[in-house]
Design an enzyme around this catalytic site. Sequence first.
Site, PDB file in Angstrom:
ATOM      1  CD  GLU A 134      -4.047   6.042  -4.640  1.00 18.25           C
ATOM      2  OE1 GLU A 134      -4.241   4.806  -4.395  1.00 18.25           O
ATOM      3  OE2 GLU A 134      -4.149   6.849  -3.573  1.00 18.25           O
TER       4      GLU A 134
ATOM      5  CD  GLU B  26      -8.527   5.644  -2.203  1.00 16.65           C
ATOM      6  OE1 GLU B  26      -8.513   4.951  -1.044  1.00 16.65           O
ATOM      7  OE2 GLU B  26      -7.888   5.311  -3.074  1.00 16.65           O
TER       8      GLU B  26
END
Length: 286
Positions: free
Chosen positions: A225, A124
Site C-alpha cells: 500500500e 495492519e
Amino acid sequence: MHCSFNIPLFLVLSSTRLATAYWKGFNLGANLPSGACKTQQDWSKDFSVLQSLPVYFSSARLYASSDCNTLAEAVPAAIASGTTLLLGVWTEDNFHYEAEKQALVQAVQQHGTDWIIAVSVGSEDLYRGDTDAATLAHQINEVRDLLCGLGACHIEVGHVDTWTAWVDPKNEDAIRACDFVGHDGYPYFEGSSIEQGYNVYSQALTKTRDVVNRVKPGVWVWITETGWPASGAKLDLALPSIDNAQAYWNSVACPAFQEGHTFWYTLQDYTNSPSFGVVDEGFRPL
C-alpha cells in the site's frame, strides 16, 4: 523507462511502460461506494477498468476472503479476465478468522491456485495493536499448513503491515513466519510535503528492508500500500490534490513497478476523505 508529468492523471499512467517481471496492481475493497457488497459483475467491472488503464494492470490485492463473499464473487471474475490476486485473510476475531480460512479452502478446492499470487494473513494488525507477533506468526503458519493440505505448498504466505510495525523489535516473530513481508507506507499520513514524498517513502522502505534482511535474510519486501490523495484534508505539509497525486505517482510508482511487487492504493474511493482513488464515480481516470 520514461515517466513524465502530464495532466490528467491517465496521461501520467500512460507515460509508464512497465516491465512484466513483477506483480503490479491496485488494492480493491469488497464494498461499493454505497456500502453494498460487490457482486461478481462489480468485480468484473473493476478488473476490466484495471486492464483498460493506459498502463495494463492484471493483478489486484483483496483484503478479505469471506467478507461480502469476496472470494466467491471475485474469483470467477478474476479467472474470466485473467486477473491474478494477492489474497487477504482477516485474523480478528476467532469466528471471523475461521470463516476466512473456510472461504479460502472453498475457493482453492473449486478453482485451483493458478489465479493466486500469495496470501496475506491479516492487514495492519500489529499497527492497530489488535494482536501480538507470536499470535500472528501462529496464524501465518496455520494458513500455510492449510494450503499445503490442499496441495498448494507453493503459495507464499505472509503479512501486510505499516513500516512502523515492521521496524518494532517486538514484532520480529511475525517476520520470521513470513514468506514475504507486505510494506505499507504513506508520506501523506506522515505530514510530508509532496516535494519530500519520495524521500519519506524511500527511507521508510529502506528501514523495513534493513530489519527484514537482518531478521530473515532472503525474504522479499513487497509494496502493498502506498499512494497520495487527490482530495481531502491537509496534514501538516501534506496537501491532497490531483497534481500532487500525479507527482507522487511519477516519483514513486514508476520506479516501484520496475523494482518489485507493488500494489497501489487505490483504484476508486471517491466517497472517502482523504480520497486516494485514481478513477472517479464513473470509472474515469482523474
